[in-house]
Write a protein that holds these residues in place. Structure first.
Motif, PDB file in Angstrom:
ATOM      1  N   SER A  93       0.880  -1.153   0.000  1.00  0.00           N
ATOM      2  CA  SER A  93       0.000   0.000   0.000  1.00  0.00           C
ATOM      3  C   SER A  93       0.926   1.213   0.000  1.00  0.00           C
ATOM      4  CB  SER A  93      -0.870  -0.037   1.258  1.00  0.00           C
ATOM      5  OG  SER A  93      -1.443   1.222   1.464  1.00  0.00           O
ATOM      6  N   GLU A  94       0.972   1.919  -1.116  1.00  0.00           N
ATOM      7  CA  GLU A  94       2.017   2.944  -1.270  1.00  0.00           C
ATOM      8  C   GLU A  94       1.693   4.252  -0.567  1.00  0.00           C
ATOM      9  OE1 GLU A  94       2.549   2.875  -5.577  1.00  0.00           O
ATOM     10  OE2 GLU A  94       4.362   1.709  -5.264  1.00  0.00           O
ATOM     11  N   GLY A  95       0.461   4.429  -0.232  1.00  0.00           N
ATOM     12  CA  GLY A  95       0.056   5.673   0.442  1.00  0.00           C
ATOM     13  C   GLY A  95      -0.486   6.669  -0.550  1.00  0.00           C
ATOM     14  N   ASP A  96      -1.597   6.348  -1.173  1.00  0.00           N
ATOM     15  CA  ASP A  96      -2.173   7.239  -2.179  1.00  0.00           C
ATOM     16  C   ASP A  96      -2.875   8.409  -1.512  1.00  0.00           C
ATOM     17  OD1 ASP A  96      -2.100   5.802  -5.018  1.00  0.00           O
ATOM     18  OD2 ASP A  96      -2.251   4.306  -3.408  1.00  0.00           O
ATOM     19  N   ILE A  97      -2.689   9.553  -2.098  1.00  0.00           N
ATOM     20  CA  ILE A  97      -3.333  10.744  -1.544  1.00  0.00           C
ATOM     21  C   ILE A  97      -4.770  10.761  -2.024  1.00  0.00           C
ATOM     22  CG2 ILE A  97      -3.307  13.265  -1.508  1.00  0.00           C
ATOM     23  CD1 ILE A  97      -0.272  13.011  -2.131  1.00  0.00           C
ATOM     24  N   THR A  98      -5.688  10.850  -1.081  1.00  0.00           N
ATOM     25  CA  THR A  98      -7.086  10.879  -1.473  1.00  0.00           C
ATOM     26  C   THR A  98      -7.639  12.301  -1.453  1.00  0.00           C
ATOM     27  OG1 THR A  98      -7.602  10.337   0.812  1.00  0.00           O
ATOM     28  CG2 THR A  98      -7.672   8.546  -0.773  1.00  0.00           C
ATOM     29  N   ARG A  99      -7.021  13.142  -0.627  1.00  0.00           N
ATOM     30  CA  ARG A  99      -7.583  14.484  -0.495  1.00  0.00           C
ATOM     31  C   ARG A  99      -6.467  15.445  -0.057  1.00  0.00           C
ATOM     32  NH1 ARG A  99     -11.796  16.390   2.999  1.00  0.00           N
ATOM     33  NH2 ARG A  99     -11.448  14.664   4.401  1.00  0.00           N
ATOM     34  N   VAL A 100      -6.541  16.679  -0.532  1.00  0.00           N
ATOM     35  CA  VAL A 100      -5.628  17.710  -0.036  1.00  0.00           C
ATOM     36  C   VAL A 100      -6.492  18.773   0.613  1.00  0.00           C
ATOM     37  CG1 VAL A 100      -3.927  19.466  -0.652  1.00  0.00           C
ATOM     38  CG2 VAL A 100      -3.899  17.258  -1.805  1.00  0.00           C
ATOM     39  N   VAL A 101      -6.250  19.016   1.856  1.00  0.00           N
ATOM     40  CA  VAL A 101      -7.065  19.980   2.596  1.00  0.00           C
ATOM     41  C   VAL A 101      -6.191  21.188   2.902  1.00  0.00           C
ATOM     42  CG1 VAL A 101      -8.411  20.372   4.678  1.00  0.00           C
ATOM     43  CG2 VAL A 101      -8.328  18.097   3.658  1.00  0.00           C
ATOM     44  N   ILE A 102      -6.633  22.352   2.459  1.00  0.00           N
ATOM     45  CA  ILE A 102      -5.879  23.562   2.777  1.00  0.00           C
ATOM     46  C   ILE A 102      -6.692  24.329   3.808  1.00  0.00           C
ATOM     47  CG2 ILE A 102      -4.995  25.750   1.887  1.00  0.00           C
ATOM     48  CD1 ILE A 102      -4.739  24.302  -0.847  1.00  0.00           C
ATOM     49  N   GLN A 103      -6.112  24.585   4.930  1.00  0.00           N
ATOM     50  CA  GLN A 103      -6.849  25.351   5.927  1.00  0.00           C
ATOM     51  C   GLN A 103      -5.959  26.381   6.608  1.00  0.00           C
ATOM     52  OE1 GLN A 103      -8.495  22.173   8.194  1.00  0.00           O
ATOM     53  NE2 GLN A 103      -6.677  21.874   9.444  1.00  0.00           N
ATOM     54  N   PHE A 104      -6.611  27.447   7.054  1.00  0.00           N
ATOM     55  CA  PHE A 104      -5.882  28.546   7.676  1.00  0.00           C
ATOM     56  C   PHE A 104      -6.044  28.478   9.181  1.00  0.00           C
ATOM     57  CE2 PHE A 104      -7.023  29.733   3.432  1.00  0.00           C
ATOM     58  CZ  PHE A 104      -5.829  30.227   2.937  1.00  0.00           C
ATOM     59  N   GLN A 105      -5.022  28.880   9.861  1.00  0.00           N
ATOM     60  CA  GLN A 105      -5.080  28.863  11.314  1.00  0.00           C
ATOM     61  C   GLN A 105      -4.709  30.239  11.839  1.00  0.00           C
ATOM     62  OE1 GLN A 105      -2.297  25.757  12.288  1.00  0.00           O
ATOM     63  NE2 GLN A 105      -3.900  24.201  12.311  1.00  0.00           N
ATOM     64  N   LEU A 141      -3.412  30.969  17.488  1.00  0.00           N
ATOM     65  CA  LEU A 141      -3.610  29.958  18.520  1.00  0.00           C
ATOM     66  C   LEU A 141      -3.830  28.573  17.927  1.00  0.00           C
ATOM     67  CD1 LEU A 141      -5.979  32.100  20.718  1.00  0.00           C
ATOM     68  CD2 LEU A 141      -3.576  31.596  21.162  1.00  0.00           C
ATOM     69  N   GLY A 142      -3.795  28.487  16.635  1.00  0.00           N
ATOM     70  CA  GLY A 142      -3.946  27.185  16.009  1.00  0.00           C
ATOM     71  C   GLY A 142      -5.384  26.843  15.683  1.00  0.00           C
ATOM     72  N   ASN A 143      -6.323  27.801  15.872  1.00  0.00           N
ATOM     73  CA  ASN A 143      -7.716  27.538  15.518  1.00  0.00           C
ATOM     74  C   ASN A 143      -7.881  27.693  14.015  1.00  0.00           C
ATOM     75  OD1 ASN A 143      -8.360  27.408  18.297  1.00  0.00           O
ATOM     76  ND2 ASN A 143      -8.388  29.663  18.332  1.00  0.00           N
ATOM     77  N   VAL A 144      -8.701  26.839  13.477  1.00  0.00           N
ATOM     78  CA  VAL A 144      -8.946  26.937  12.042  1.00  0.00           C
ATOM     79  C   VAL A 144      -9.830  28.144  11.792  1.00  0.00           C
ATOM     80  CG1 VAL A 144     -10.007  25.801  10.066  1.00  0.00           C
ATOM     81  CG2 VAL A 144      -8.654  24.475  11.690  1.00  0.00           C
ATOM     82  N   VAL A 145      -9.389  29.013  10.897  1.00  0.00           N
ATOM     83  CA  VAL A 145     -10.141  30.226  10.602  1.00  0.00           C
ATOM     84  C   VAL A 145     -10.293  30.343   9.088  1.00  0.00           C
ATOM     85  CG1 VAL A 145      -9.425  31.524  12.630  1.00  0.00           C
ATOM     86  CG2 VAL A 145      -7.984  31.546  10.596  1.00  0.00           C
ATOM     87  N   GLU A 146     -11.128  31.311   8.716  1.00  0.00           N
ATOM     88  CA  GLU A 146     -11.281  31.547   7.292  1.00  0.00           C
ATOM     89  C   GLU A 146     -10.090  32.373   6.818  1.00  0.00           C
ATOM     90  OE1 GLU A 146     -14.615  33.585   4.607  1.00  0.00           O
ATOM     91  OE2 GLU A 146     -15.371  32.491   6.345  1.00  0.00           O
ATOM     92  N   GLY A 147      -9.508  31.987   5.729  1.00  0.00           N
ATOM     93  CA  GLY A 147      -8.318  32.684   5.255  1.00  0.00           C
ATOM     94  C   GLY A 147      -8.651  33.776   4.275  1.00  0.00           C
TER      95      GLY A 147
END
Lengths: 313, 797
Positions: B340-352, B355-361
């Motif tokens: 199992s080579e480790g296929d990428i299923t999804r790329v998630v881009i998120q802004f923090q 304090l490390g909280n996910v926010v709208e970028g």
């Protein structure tokens, strides 16, 4: 031409001995036959070599101010004399050397003075009784070439003043004259960028003059040189030969005075140059960069992945 | 956990892979211009980490400076790999921010401890076995109530009668380590796991009582063996559903059993055919084949070795999520290794936020998306090097103070990986005001109290306008606030990247700026002996510029645009000056020297097109530049401006850095000796004001002379050669240079070269040593034959 200049009647000619006079009139007749009504002679050289004295000797009167121990200002003077419809213009110029350098300002003044005139003959004056040719001579010759173009040397004669001169012991007069003139001619040839063969084709005329009052005279009271030639008619004869030697006279126009405008040179070619640069330099360079990009050694993971991606497809 | 295949047992290899560092041992790498430095320093052997330090553009790669950079800039990137009890592999990338803080390490560490043990941690005590010392006890003789402390774990191969070394991958399969505390139930469970793993025909666990009350454990086992195989095949089963074992009915007749196995075999064949080929390169596959052929039969330990080797290759090449999941087709000619080579299923881009909280970028996603290598997109196999590249690319956008890439196992898709990109946006707007005092020389040359001048600068920057990385910035600086018009420098600039649209792979950048500059003219400079006589001339430029740049690589680019300029020439008293001084033969001066401007009024206005193509293939070999650089620049006048200037001014510069000796690349290895050849040709056709003529002489023209000491001409040719010999971690060099006006000085109006008694050409040679950014050199001026020492900053070429 010197048409605007009021030209005086050439009275000085009468002061020459009859033998000289008749020879000069002969020459004037020749000009008339050729339908030439005027002749402009430019006299140039270092300071103190006898330019003004030569002018005076030629005209036969004290037309140009001679100052023995100092230079006579910076302005050139035009001496214009006419005789039976023929006008002789002689332009005396100040010495070009000052403080060990060619005085650019003097050169520019001369050029300005000569604007819209035509030089038929240039007399380059230097002394016979000098042993060496140095850097200053070279500078003067170069300055003349730069100012009027090398073509002017085709309408020139080398004038050696103080010709009644006894060479140092053991040297033959003729040998000395030929050595001295050869040295100067070599300089002129170099400055004029003329090959030796070309120069020999039309032998560069050398005129010896002796302006001193103590100049020896022959039986007809003509001023003669140590070898016995009567130099004034000889000088006129040479001038005549030069004016008829087939080369174009030098017309001093605005372009010549200001020098070629380097800003104008090649201006018409600019669109072509730019097109050339765009098509043959910039475009290929960009193409090269693009081929660099495609040939760039990619990390293994990039190649491997694209390979497996294509297999997947 | 065991699976059955048609013709033999399928083995599920333990997915514990974490103790192997999948990253190379400490290494250093530096990209030529991006100035990222990667360091692999492992605080704990379990956690290989990668630190990326981003510094200001800086070509320095010396080992001594890297530590300093790390400290001073405090921007780093690291990723660690850990193994939670679930045997899942997780890595973290982070760029920027204060990387490597202890809290995170602690978190990672606690995760890394097997859960089974962690459960027991809170128990302060353990129980003595309560048996006589040095006797062998069966597992079922142990008490189910006691907590045993394990003193050692041994593996005994009954077939070869040897004790397997503890570092063998066997030990990875058993989550029991000396010093830990286990109950009988746990031990039984572990034994069960081993028994059912398919690797052993028989496994027994024996206890060995120790005098101090602890228990030594011995797993005595007989390995499973299969018929020898001749071929090796590796397939990628990532994202494929695992076949569900059809329960066998105990009532099945033999015939039904045969039918059942045949079906299974068919299913497996189909599965293999459907599977994608794996990335394992041919040579490695051949190596496996040889390993298989060497053995009479396929043993479990051989499979383990093969599995380890395959995984090692993947780890070494950055495939952090690759795992051998199964061996199939046992007892046949061809061994199938399922990876199992480790296929990428999804790329998630998120802004923090901070304090490390996910926010709208604020930044638009496509801006980030285009910086992600396509190898890090869904459908590709996760590679840490690609992830690393993505961090670098995104960081170089200069929009984020922190960039982190965290791959996570996709819970919905077995074998899949989700790439999570966490970004912390930097401040969009900034403004700065600063003031300073300058001490300027008073009339006597020495600084006096009256000559203290207050100076200051105001600058502002608005970054990432519309979230599209557009920037507007400006600055105004004066060294004299009391009289700002004396010396006012300003710059306003607007940068608009992605001119062809964010989705277009072509990236052309539009840039427009308003600027001014004030420089001493190298054209109006005296030659040797006349330096004092020629008064300085200041060239003031105010202008507008608009251009489009296309970056092909980090270094190669093309730029074209329009420039509108007003040039004013001024004398030492800031008065407009129409012509330079002229030296008179008697040593005096007059002021009718060469004209300073084309118009002759001291003020020129001009519009021209400017184009530049730079091809730069240089790269660093152990800190020494090697490669080629070609720069062509043309200024094409349009006939718009004072006196309708129409001109074509062009320059071509070629530099070749020739590596004279092959060297291995790596840190600590000395630089190769390099020969530098350089040629520069400049020429102008058409209207040429003196300030645009090419000055000869100076640190970037002919060393050993001052700027313009050799002249200013319409056409120039400069040739130079330099040889660099490495000494310790820097180099010494010898050079020879020549500059020539090609007789074109007289083609500049007023001939400033001759007017100021300059030669128009000259050569120099010398020696120097590079000390960091400083070059210390001794150069001999060939025209006079005298030498002098110079200290210069930066590079000559």
């Amino acid at each position: 031409m010197a048409a605007l200049q009021m030209s005086r009647e050439w009275i000085g000619i009468q002061q020459f001995p009859p033998a000289t006079q008749s020879k000069l009139l002969e020459i004037l007749d020749k000009f008339k036959q050729e339908d030439v009504s005027s002749l402009t002679v430019l006299v140039m050289g270092k300071g103190g070599v006898g330019k003004s004295s030569t002018v005076n000797s030629v005209i036969g009167e004290r037309a140009a101010a001679v100052s023995t121990f100092q230079s006579e200002g910076l302005r050139p003077t035009l001496v214009s004399r006419s005789r039976s419809g023929f006008t002789l213009n002689v332009i005396d110029t100040p010495g070009l050397i000052e403080g060990g350098y060619v005085n650019d300002q003097a050169v520019n003044l001369i050029k300005g003075f000569l604007l819209n005139k035509t030089i038929d003959v240039l007399l380059y004056v230097d002394r016979l009784d000098v042993y060496r040719v140095d850097d200053l001579d070279r500078q003067v010759v170069t300055a003349i070439t730069d100012a009027f173009g090398k073509e002017i040397w085709k309408k020139s004669a080398l004038v050696l003043s103080h010709a009644q001169f006894s060479p140092p012991d053991g040297l033959n007069y003729d040998l000395f004259v030929s050595r001295r003139s050869d040295a100067l001619l070599k300089l002129i040839r170099a400055a004029a960028q003329v090959k030796k063969q070309d120069m020999q084709g039309s032998l560069f005329p050398v005129i010896r003059v002796e302006n001193s009052g103590r100049c020896n005279k022959n039986e007809s009271d003509e001023k003669i040189l140590p070898d016995g030639t009567s130099w004034i008619p000889n000088l006129f004869k040479t001038i005549t030969e030069i004016s008829f030697n087939g080369s174009e006279s030098i017309h001093v126009d605005k372009k010549l005075v200001e020098g070629p405008n380097p800003n104008e040179r090649g201006k018409r070619l600019i669109p072509l140059i730019f097109a050339f640069q765009y098509l043959l330099l910039m475009k290929p360079l960009v193409r090269l960069i693009k081929s660099d990009v495609s040939r760039e050694s990619k990390p293994a993971w990039e190649i491997r992945d694209s390979g497996s991606a294509s297999r997947r497809a | 956990m065991s699976k059955f295949a048609i013709n033999g047992q399928l083995i599920l290899l333990p997915e514990v892979s974490t103790t192997n560092s999948h990253l190379p041992t400490p290494r250093k790498h530096s990209a030529p211009s991006s100035s990222h430095e990667l360091l692999n320093n492992a605080p704990s052997p379990r956690f290989p980490s990668l630190i990326c330090c981003c510094s200001s553009p800086n070509r320095n790669t010396e080992p001594s400076s890297s530590g300093h950079l790390l400290k001073s800039l405090g921007k780093s990137l690291f990723f660690g790999s850990i193994s939670p009890a679930a045997s899942q592999f997780s890595s973290t990338f982070s760029g920027g921010g204060g990387g490597g803080d202890g809290g995170l390490w602690r978190d990672l560490f606690s995760l890394a401890t097997p859960v089974a043990v962690a459960d027991e941690k809170h128990s302060p005590d353990w129980d003595s076995h309560g048996l006589p010392a040095n006797i062998v006890v069966q597992l079922n003789k142990l008490s189910g109530l006691k907590k045993y402390k394990i003193s050692d774990v041994l593996f005994f191969d009954r077939r070869s009668k040897t004790t397997a070394p503890a570092e063998d991958s066997l030990s990875e399969m058993v989550p029991i380590h000396p010093g830990e505390i286990h109950t009988k139930a746990q031990l039984q469970n572990d034994l069960e796991t081993l028994t059912s793993s398919g690797m052993f025909e028989k496994v027994d666990l024996l206890g060995n009582t120790k005098p101090d009350g602890t228990l030594g454990l011995t797993f005595s086992f007989v390995e499973s063996t299969w018929k020898s195989a001749e071929r090796f095949r590796c397939i990628n089963v990532g994202l494929m559903t695992q076949p569900k074992p059809v329960p066998t009915d105990s009532d099945m007749t033999d015939r039904e059993m045969i039918e059942y196995y045949r079906n299974q075999e068919k299913d497996y064949k189909r599965r293999i055919d459907k599977a994608r080929p794996c990335m394992l390169p041919g040579p490695v596959q051949r190596e496996m084949m040889l390993m298989l052929r060497d053995q009479k039969n396929v043993s479990a330990s051989l499979l383990r070795r093969i599995g380890d080797r395959v995984v090692k290759w993947y780890r070494d090449n950055g495939y952090a999520y690759a795992n051998v999941t199964n061996f199939g087709s046992l007892n046949s000619k061809e061994l199938v290794c399922e990876v199992s080579e480790g296929d990428i299923t999804r790329v998630v881009i998120q802004f923090q936020d901070k304090l490390g909280n996910v926010v709208e970028g604020h930044t638009q996603i496509p801006i980030i998306h285009r910086e992600i290598p396509k190898q890090l997109r869904p459908g590709h196999v996760l590679n840490m090097k690609a992830a690393n590249q993505a961090v670098k690319n995104i960081f170089s956008l200069n929009l984020f103070s922190n960039v982190e890439i965290i791959p996570r196992a996709d819970e919905k898709n077995e074998g899949g990986v989700i790439v999570e990109i966490n970004l912390r946006e930097a401040d969009k707007k900034s403004a700065e005001v600063s003031t300073e005092w300058n001490i300027v020389p008073g009339p006597g040359g020495a600084p006096s109290l009256e000559s203290f001048q207050p100076g200051g600068s105001v600058s502002f920057e608005h970054k990432n306008i519309h979230g599209l990385n557009r920037t507007f910035m400006g600055s105004v600086t004066t060294s004299n606030l009391l009289n700002p018009e004396d010396d006012l420098a300003f710059k306003l600039e607007y940068v608009h990247p992605h001119l062809d649209g964010v989705y277009n792979s072509r990236n052309r950048i539009f840039k427009t700026s308003a600027f001014n500059s004030r420089k001493l003219s190298p054209v109006f400079t005296g030659g040797p002996g006349f330096e004092e006589l020629v008064p300085p001339l200041v060239v003031d430029r105010v202008g507008l510029k608009a251009n489009i740049t296309e970056n092909f690589t980090r270094q190669s680019k093309s730029t074209y645009g329009l420039v509108l300029e007003e040039i004013t020439t001024r004398d030492g008293n800031i008065q407009i000056c129409k012509s330079g001084m002229r030296l008179l033969p008697d040593g005096g001066t007059s002021d009718d020297g060469p004209p300073t401007t084309l118009s002759g009024t001291g003020v020129d206005r001009v519009a021209f097109l400017q184009a530049n193509v730079t091809r730069d293939n240089t790269k660093f070999v152990n800190g020494a530049i090697v490669g080629d650089r070609t720069v062509f620049q043309v200024d094409q006048g349009l006939g718009i401006g004072s006196k309708c200037p129409f001109f074509n001014r062009h320059q071509l510069s070629l530099t070749k850095f020739i590596q004279l000796k092959r060297v291995k690349e790596g840190s600590g290895i000395p630089q190769p000796p390099v020969l530098v050849l350089h040629g520069h040709y400049g020429s102008c056709v058409g209207d040429l004001p003196s300030y645009e003529s090419f000055a000869i002489g100076g640190p970037n023209s002919v060393r050993g002379y001052t700027m313009g000491e050799l002249g200013a001409a319409r056409n120039i040719l400069e040739l130079s050669a330099e040889i660099r010999v490495p000494v310790k971690n820097t180099h010494v060099y010898a050079f020879a240079e020549h500059g020539n006006d090609l007789g074109s000085s007289k083609d500049v109006k007023g001939n400033p070269t001759a007017a100021y008694r300059r030669m128009g050409h000259g050569s120099s040679y010398g020696l120097g040593v590079k000390l960091g950014q400083v070059r210390a050199e001794y150069a001999v001026d060939h025209n006079r034959g005298t030498g002098a020492f110079f200290l210069r900053f930066g590079e000559r070429y």
